[in-house]
Design a protein around this motif. Structure first.
Motif, PDB file in Angstrom:
ATOM      1  N   ASN A  81       0.871  -1.171   0.000  1.00 25.91           N
ATOM      2  CA  ASN A  81       0.000   0.000   0.000  1.00 25.91           C
ATOM      3  C   ASN A  81       0.910   1.225   0.000  1.00 25.91           C
ATOM      4  O   ASN A  81       1.409   1.636   1.047  1.00 25.91           O
ATOM      5  CB  ASN A  81      -0.881   0.024   1.254  1.00 25.91           C
ATOM      6  N   THR A  89      -5.731   2.262   2.816  1.00 21.67           N
ATOM      7  CA  THR A  89      -6.723   1.398   2.194  1.00 21.67           C
ATOM      8  C   THR A  89      -7.843   1.025   3.159  1.00 21.67           C
ATOM      9  O   THR A  89      -9.008   0.887   2.749  1.00 21.67           O
ATOM     10  CB  THR A  89      -6.040   0.138   1.637  1.00 21.67           C
ATOM     11  N   VAL A  90      -7.538   0.879   4.418  1.00 22.01           N
ATOM     12  CA  VAL A  90      -8.558   0.511   5.404  1.00 22.01           C
ATOM     13  C   VAL A  90      -9.734   1.474   5.368  1.00 22.01           C
ATOM     14  O   VAL A  90     -10.904   1.053   5.418  1.00 22.01           O
ATOM     15  CB  VAL A  90      -7.944   0.472   6.819  1.00 22.01           C
ATOM     16  N   TRP A 108      -9.276  -3.590   0.995  1.00 24.14           N
ATOM     17  CA  TRP A 108      -8.590  -4.070   2.196  1.00 24.14           C
ATOM     18  C   TRP A 108      -9.085  -5.456   2.597  1.00 24.14           C
ATOM     19  O   TRP A 108      -8.295  -6.317   2.991  1.00 24.14           O
ATOM     20  CB  TRP A 108      -8.776  -3.082   3.345  1.00 24.14           C
ATOM     21  N   THR A 133      -4.283   1.889   8.195  1.00 30.90           N
ATOM     22  CA  THR A 133      -3.750   0.824   7.334  1.00 30.90           C
ATOM     23  C   THR A 133      -2.342   0.437   7.762  1.00 30.90           C
ATOM     24  O   THR A 133      -1.997  -0.748   7.838  1.00 30.90           O
ATOM     25  CB  THR A 133      -3.765   1.273   5.866  1.00 30.90           C
ATOM     26  N   SER A 150     -12.040   0.318   1.518  1.00 27.34           N
ATOM     27  CA  SER A 150     -12.186  -0.720   2.539  1.00 27.34           C
ATOM     28  C   SER A 150     -12.474  -2.102   1.958  1.00 27.34           C
ATOM     29  O   SER A 150     -12.089  -3.116   2.539  1.00 27.34           O
ATOM     30  CB  SER A 150     -13.278  -0.329   3.535  1.00 27.34           C
TER      31      SER A 150
END
Length: 705
Positions: A178, A183-184, A191, A215, A188
């Motif tokens: 990443n 990304t979280v 992820w 993330t 999402s």
């Protein structure tokens, strides 16, 4: 008593997020009563992010704008400044004022549309709006605030379309980077696929980010370079890969141009010790990541937008995107890089937007330079008419103080079409109420997967709200434009679908019936496994003749940030902290920043500092501090979370100024300077100083946040 009439409608999340989720909406007696993620959609997989999970609160909010209004008081924050008017009066006033500006000595180029992706729908964001302003002869807007620098850099390397790895293949990867991607929170559903890769292949998830984001905290490994030094890190990885003979010579021979020139550069100019001095990443981490990246396949680099928002951002993305070809990552399903899937769709954008209607020589205004446009500092006439939709520039545009001074001009006629009374609405002359996603029809592409999606109207518009498309139909009628240019929604959608080969077999009837249709691309999608790229050479251009012709270094290189302590020591002596301003998880840009639930979850604005930087300034966690530079200031609470390295700070947002202590937000300090490519924004290229706020300057406990 009659039984309630209940229907289930599949809608699409409209927000500027790569996930473009499918949503299942329950409508009872004309009211949306439930909304959740679509379990049947291959990418959404039944869940929504924390922002959209409460979208019905937004649709039914008592704070929605419900009627057209005109300003009756001074511009700027305040109460009781508007009165209700009819739609006929509103449209007449807009048409009359635009006609007067167009007929003046300044001409129609003194009118500027200002929009971005408050909705990502093609009908509401990229169709009749563009046709209207092109036909009017207004200045065009160069919409560059998010991804243009990296997009240009990526295309120099990879070719047209910004093609990349298939996100659905991520579970097959063994190493996932990443790079500049939280990304979280911002992707999402991708992820969740990364977590699936952990389970399936024992994948290692690496995050490269100056900020220890959620993330980074959940990754297996976090590398923390100084802001704006990502290209140097990538060049250091290349040095180790070539030095240790870990490159894929067969793929380099078949699929690239300029490999030997790039090899000579990185071996000579970017040894790990020099790269460590530039980036702050230790030599052993550079060495280890390079070896693992070259040998663990499939490997994916998720390149995101934060790393390009500085003076060398385009070159940074260009440089990182060279890495997969050097190690042959494109051979593998799921391997390579992934910036955006948007170029895969091939919708007929020309038919939707009709740029041919714009008169030859019409000027283009970079949206990052709204401050200069309103001040009359750009070529062409000063902006006298501004039409804002799908955007909140008073909060999101850089150099906020100068933008607000321009919006406050009495001679500027400003129209704002919005769902809520944003900061920008405070400066409007005419306010128009907008529909929510459940109240209009649209079609959606994605920049995070390969599904084309239809959004039907689920409920009737609240109050007197109207969609963008309906408003531009009304304005075009008043200005006497050709009715054939402003057709109904079905006609627009059919025109859009008359596009490229990826749309083969996708009719409007099929799209409406199925709701979501995968593009006509192979299930085993590996775009560059054969070493062929949509570039002039037909290969991955490690050396680019196009870049040379455009006066760029034709080889990947490191361009320092515009405001870098290593290259701007005098500026850094006054403002020594490099500040980045990533999104706050509860907001999406400035969307949801007025929602009471989201504001409670977000808490006060914060400035995250390293412990040593706080101590030397006499700051403790929870203190109110002023963050400032020559451009402006904002107030925030000090947070000491270990999320940033010394010399770096992070302030997540974007809060509306009217809900911020001190009445300004993070963009009071950001610059309208442009990145090296594509006219991109430089939000994360920002030197500031931080000081403790005296007791009498501290916000009261009951401040607007």
């Amino acid at each position: 008593m009659s039984n309630p009439v209940e229907t289930i409608v599949k809608n699409v999340c409209p927000l500027d997020c790569p996930d473009t989720c499918s949503m299942v909406v329950t409508v009872r007696d004309g009211v949306a009563v439930d909304l959740r993620g679509d379990r049947d959609h291959p990418f959404t997989r039944g869940f929504l992010c924390q922002k959209m999970a409460r979208y019905l609160d937004r649709v039914s909010s008592p704070d929605r704008l419900m009627h057209p209004m005109r300003r009756i008081g001074p511009k700027g924050p305040g109460q009781g400044r508007f009165e209700r008017i009819s739609w006929d009066e509103a449209l007449d006033r807009i048409a009359d004022r635009f006609r007067a500006i167009a007929d003046s000595a300044d001409g129609p180029q003194a009118i500027l549309p200002y929009s971005y992706y408050g909705t990502m729908g093609k009908l509401q964001a990229e169709s009749l709006d563009r046709r209207f302003f092109h036909r009017l002869g207004a200045s065009t807007l160069d919409r560059t605030i998010c991804a243009s620098a990296g997009g240009v850099g990526y295309e120099y390397t990879m070719g047209a379309g910004r093609l990349g790895a298939d996100p659905m293949a991520v579970p097959e990867c063994r190493l996932i980077l990443n790079w500049g991607s939280n990304t979280v929170n911002t992707n999402s559903h991708l992820w969740s696929l990364m977590i699936e890769a952990r389970k399936r292949t024992n994948a290692t998830i690496v995050t490269i980010d100056p900020y220890k984001s959620p993330t980074a905290r959940r990754s297996d490994w976090h590398l923390q370079p100084r802001p704006g030094t990502d290209a140097a890190l990538a060049l250091g990885l290349m040095h180790v890969i070539w030095r240790d003979q870990l490159h894929d010579q067969d793929y380099l021979d078949r699929g690239t141009v300029g490999a030997e020139l790039l090899r000579d550069r990185v071996l000579t100019e970017y040894p790990p010790d020099r790269v460590a001095a530039i980036t702050g990443v230790p030599v052993d981490q550079i060495e280890t990541l390079a070896r693992r990246y070259a040998t663990e396949h499939p490997s994916l680099i998720r390149v995101n937008y934060g790393l390009q928002r500085h003076g060398g951002g385009g070159m940074a993305v260009r440089t990182i995107s060279c890495l997969p070809a050097i190690v042959g990552a494109w051979r593998h399903r799921g391997g390579g890089t992934f910036l955006s899937t948007s170029g895969t769709y091939g919708l007929n954008s020309f038919a939707l937007t009709r740029p041919d209607l714009s008169p030859p020589g019409t000027r283009s205004v970079n949206m990052n330079q709204l401050a200069e446009a309103l001040a009359g500092e750009l070529p062409g006439p000063r902006v006298m008419g501004l039409y804002v939709y799908n955007c909140n520039p008073a909060a999101v545009a850089p150099d906020q103080g100068k933008v607000l001074r321009g919006l406050r001009r009495d001679d500027l006629f400003t129209v704002v079409h919005e769902l809520f009374p944003t900061d920008t609405v405070d400066y409007a002359d005419i306010v128009l109420p907008a529909t929510s996603q459940l109240e209009h029809e649209d079609i959606h592409t994605s920049y995070g997967h390969h599904f084309l999606m239809h959004n039907p109207r689920a409920i009737a518009p609240r109050g007197e709200c109207r969609s963008n498309a309906d408003v531009f139909r009304g304005l075009s009628d008043r200005l006497g434009f050709e009715p054939s240019l402003f057709p109904d929604d079905d006609t627009l959608m059919r025109q859009a679908l008359d596009g490229g080969p990826a749309l083969a077999g996708i009719s409007l009837e099929r799209l409406k019936a199925e709701g979501s249709v995968r593009l006509n691309i192979p299930e085993d999608y590996r775009p560059f496994s054969d070493g062929r790229f949509p570039t002039p050479s037909g290969k991955c251009e490690l050396y680019s003749e196009r870049m040379k012709a455009d006066d760029f270094d034709p080889l990947p290189s490191y361009i320092p940030p515009l405001e870098d302590p290593q290259t701007r020591p005098e500026l850094a002596s006054r403002y020594p902290i490099q500040m980045v301003s990533p999104p706050r998880p509860q907001f999406l840009n400035s969307t949801f920043a007025n929602s009471p639930a989201h504001l409670r979850a977000a808490g006060d604005p914060t400035i995250e500092l390293a412990d040593d930087d706080a101590a030397v300034r006499g700051l403790e966690a929870g203190d109110w501090a002023e963050v400032f530079n020559d451009r402006g200031r904002f107030l925030a609470r000090v947070a000491l979370t270990g999320a940033v390295r010394p010399g770096t700070a992070a302030s997540t947002g974007i809060y509306w100024s009217k809900h911020s202590p001190g009445g300004s937000g993070v963009n009071a300090t950001t610059s309208s300077a442009l990145a090296d490519m594509g006219g991109g924004a430089t939000f994360f290229d920002n030197l500031v100083e931080v000081r403790k706020v005296d007791r009498e300057e501290s916000p009261s406990p009951n401040h607007a946040c």
